[in-house]
Write an enzyme that holds these catalytic residues in place. Structure first.
Site, PDB file in Angstrom:
ATOM      1  N   CYS A  80       0.986  -1.180  -0.032  1.00 49.47           N
ATOM      2  CA  CYS A  80      -0.028   0.022   0.051  1.00 49.47           C
ATOM      3  C   CYS A  80       0.797   1.414   0.055  1.00 49.47           C
ATOM      4  O   CYS A  80       1.685   1.453  -0.728  1.00 49.47           O
ATOM      5  CB  CYS A  80      -0.865  -0.181   1.094  1.00 49.47           C
ATOM      6  SG  CYS A  80      -2.199   1.201   1.008  1.00 49.47           S
ATOM      7  N   HIS A 183      -3.764  -4.760  -0.395  1.00 46.77           N
ATOM      8  CA  HIS A 183      -3.712  -5.420   1.075  1.00 46.77           C
ATOM      9  C   HIS A 183      -3.509  -6.913   0.933  1.00 46.77           C
ATOM     10  O   HIS A 183      -4.795  -7.449   1.029  1.00 46.77           O
ATOM     11  CB  HIS A 183      -4.496  -4.875   1.837  1.00 46.77           C
ATOM     12  CG  HIS A 183      -4.334  -3.441   2.123  1.00 46.77           C
ATOM     13  ND1 HIS A 183      -3.395  -3.044   3.316  1.00 46.77           N
ATOM     14  CD2 HIS A 183      -4.756  -2.224   1.798  1.00 46.77           C
ATOM     15  CE1 HIS A 183      -3.336  -1.731   3.609  1.00 46.77           C
ATOM     16  NE2 HIS A 183      -4.471  -1.161   2.465  1.00 46.77           N
ATOM     17  N   GLU A 185      -2.550  -8.895   2.816  1.00 48.69           N
ATOM     18  CA  GLU A 185      -2.934  -9.266   4.343  1.00 48.69           C
ATOM     19  C   GLU A 185      -4.644  -9.202   4.569  1.00 48.69           C
ATOM     20  O   GLU A 185      -5.181  -9.880   5.545  1.00 48.69           O
ATOM     21  CB  GLU A 185      -2.409  -8.642   5.346  1.00 48.69           C
ATOM     22  CG  GLU A 185      -2.775  -7.345   5.880  1.00 48.69           C
ATOM     23  CD  GLU A 185      -2.272  -6.366   4.834  1.00 48.69           C
ATOM     24  OE1 GLU A 185      -2.628  -5.088   5.242  1.00 48.69           O
ATOM     25  OE2 GLU A 185      -1.828  -6.736   3.724  1.00 48.69           O
TER      26      GLU A 185
END
Length: 206
Positions: A80, A183, A185
């Site tokens: 990001c 992202h 994650e």
């Protein structure tokens, strides 16, 4: 061992949780001494470009981390705003970026029907086959939250593309330096696969 750089900006715990679930050694790095024992690094980031760069400068980690990445060729993955920090500069702020991949960060063009920030799931297209995306199919969906994108000087260093009002790169790579705008994650199985792939890149350099 993967070092997750903690300087006051980024989803540290979420990334650490992914690696713990994969039983891959990872630790949070907050100081120069904690860089020892790592074979690769993740540079997360959220919020504004200048805020992230200010906090990173304040941490005292930029110099020693730059030596490990640029001189000792250890892999790094910017996520990001962490990806945007790899650039030379950003339209969002006035502070210089790291310059690890030459380029600038630009604002997504606002127009009717195009909402900013670019938030939610979007298809990612492979611009160039890369080990970071091993086992991940073309046009897989990842989770985004941003209003700016990385525009590399050398377009061959763009490895992933996305379209939100306009087409732009959402993944870059130069030597051992990688960046993704989305992202991983927060991107379920495909994001976990990407973080697992990055761990394999660090094994090569361990």
């Amino acid at each position: 061992m993967i070092g997750i750089i903690s300087y006051g900006s980024g989803n540290i715990k979420a990334i650490l949780n992914v690696y713990e679930s994969l039983k891959i050694s990872a630790k949070v790095v907050t100081s120069k001494n904690e860089l020892e024992g790592c074979s690769g690094f993740i540079l997360p980031g959220v919020g504004s470009f200048d805020y992230a760069m200010f906090k990173f400068n304040e941490s005292g980690l930029i110099g020693p981390l730059s030596d490990l990445i640029l001189e000792e060729k250890m892999p790094v993955l910017g996520i990001c705003v962490g990806m945007q920090m790899l650039a030379d500069k950003s339209e969002e702020g006035s502070l210089p970026g790291l310059g690890w991949i030459s380029g600038s960060v630009k604002r997504i063009k606002g127009r009717e029907g195009v909402r900013l920030p670019h938030m939610g799931w979007n298809e990612v297209k492979l611009a160039r086959r890369n080990l970071l995306m091993d086992g991940i199919s073309d046009l897989e969906r990842f989770y985004f939250l941003h209003s700016y994108y990385f525009d590399p000087v050398d377009k061959s260093q763009g490895i992933l593309e996305v379209c939100h009002g306009e087409k732009f790169f959402c993944g870059v790579n130069k030597n051992e330096v990688y960046g993704v705008q989305f992202h991983p994650e927060k991107s379920h199985d495909q994001g976990i696969q990407l973080l697992n792939n990055f761990s394999k890149l660090t094994d090569v350099k361990a």
